[in-house]
Design a protein around this motif. Sequence first.
Motif, short mmCIF file in Angstrom:
data_model
loop_
_atom_site.label_atom_id
_atom_site.label_comp_id
_atom_site.label_asym_id
_atom_site.label_seq_id
_atom_site.Cartn_x
_atom_site.Cartn_y
_atom_site.Cartn_z
N CYS A 164 21.13 -38.07 -55.71
CA CYS A 164 20.84 -38.35 -54.30
C CYS A 164 20.23 -37.14 -53.61
O CYS A 164 19.26 -37.26 -52.87
CB CYS A 164 22.11 -38.80 -53.57
N ALA A 165 20.76 -35.96 -53.90
CA ALA A 165 20.24 -34.73 -53.29
C ALA A 165 18.85 -34.39 -53.81
O ALA A 165 18.05 -33.80 -53.08
CB ALA A 165 21.20 -33.57 -53.54
N ILE A 209 25.18 -45.18 -44.04
CA ILE A 209 25.22 -44.65 -45.39
C ILE A 209 26.68 -44.41 -45.75
O ILE A 209 27.42 -43.80 -44.99
CB ILE A 209 24.46 -43.32 -45.49
N GLY A 210 27.07 -44.90 -46.91
CA GLY A 210 28.43 -44.70 -47.38
C GLY A 210 28.42 -43.97 -48.71
O GLY A 210 27.56 -44.21 -49.56
N LEU A 239 13.67 -42.44 -48.06
CA LEU A 239 14.19 -42.16 -49.40
C LEU A 239 15.67 -42.46 -49.57
O LEU A 239 16.18 -42.38 -50.68
CB LEU A 239 13.92 -40.69 -49.73
N VAL A 240 16.36 -42.82 -48.49
CA VAL A 240 17.81 -43.04 -48.58
C VAL A 240 18.14 -44.18 -49.54
O VAL A 240 19.02 -44.05 -50.39
CB VAL A 240 18.43 -43.30 -47.19
N ARG A 241 17.45 -45.29 -49.42
CA ARG A 241 17.73 -46.43 -50.31
C ARG A 241 17.39 -46.08 -51.76
O ARG A 241 18.08 -46.50 -52.69
CB ARG A 241 16.98 -47.67 -49.86
N GLU A 242 16.34 -45.31 -51.96
CA GLU A 242 15.99 -44.87 -53.31
C GLU A 242 17.08 -43.96 -53.87
O GLU A 242 17.43 -44.03 -55.04
CB GLU A 242 14.64 -44.17 -53.32
N THR A 285 26.00 -46.32 -50.79
CA THR A 285 25.50 -47.57 -50.22
C THR A 285 24.70 -47.23 -48.98
O THR A 285 24.98 -46.26 -48.29
CB THR A 285 26.65 -48.53 -49.86
N ALA A 286 23.69 -48.04 -48.73
CA ALA A 286 22.85 -47.84 -47.54
C ALA A 286 22.48 -49.21 -47.01
O ALA A 286 22.07 -50.08 -47.76
CB ALA A 286 21.60 -47.05 -47.91
N GLY A 287 22.65 -49.38 -45.72
CA GLY A 287 22.32 -50.65 -45.10
C GLY A 287 22.06 -50.49 -43.63
O GLY A 287 22.24 -49.41 -43.06
N ASP A 288 21.62 -51.57 -43.01
CA ASP A 288 21.38 -51.54 -41.56
C ASP A 288 22.69 -51.31 -40.82
O ASP A 288 23.75 -51.73 -41.27
CB ASP A 288 20.75 -52.85 -41.11
N ALA A 289 22.61 -50.65 -39.69
CA ALA A 289 23.79 -50.30 -38.92
C ALA A 289 24.61 -51.52 -38.55
O ALA A 289 25.84 -51.48 -38.54
CB ALA A 289 23.40 -49.53 -37.65
N GLU A 290 23.96 -52.63 -38.25
CA GLU A 290 24.71 -53.83 -37.86
C GLU A 290 25.24 -54.61 -39.05
O GLU A 290 25.98 -55.54 -38.92
CB GLU A 290 23.85 -54.74 -36.98
N ASP A 291 24.86 -54.18 -40.26
CA ASP A 291 25.32 -54.85 -41.48
C ASP A 291 26.55 -54.14 -42.02
O ASP A 291 26.48 -53.34 -42.93
CB ASP A 291 24.20 -54.86 -42.52
#
Length: 70
Positions: free
Chosen positions: A16-17, A3-4, A46-49, A60-66
């Motif tokens: 977001c909160a 998460i960035g 809910l993070v991506r939402e 931004t939210a993505g897979d750890a390896e991405d």
Amino acid sequence: MRIGIDKDTCIGAGQCAMVAPGVFTQDDDGYSTLRPGREDGAGSALVREAARACPVGAITAGDAEDAGAV
């Protein structure tokens, strides 16, 4: 999950909160921050939402390896 939060872009809208309160909160100045121990999203669906809800796209939210997702 990675998460960035772009602190230069965040305007403190708090969406977001409201969407994912178990992961996001606001600092003393009203800007988005991650809750301690929740830096990986804690498995919250809910993070991506929350990222989509940000009116200025500061999250931004993505897979750890991405690495390109953050």
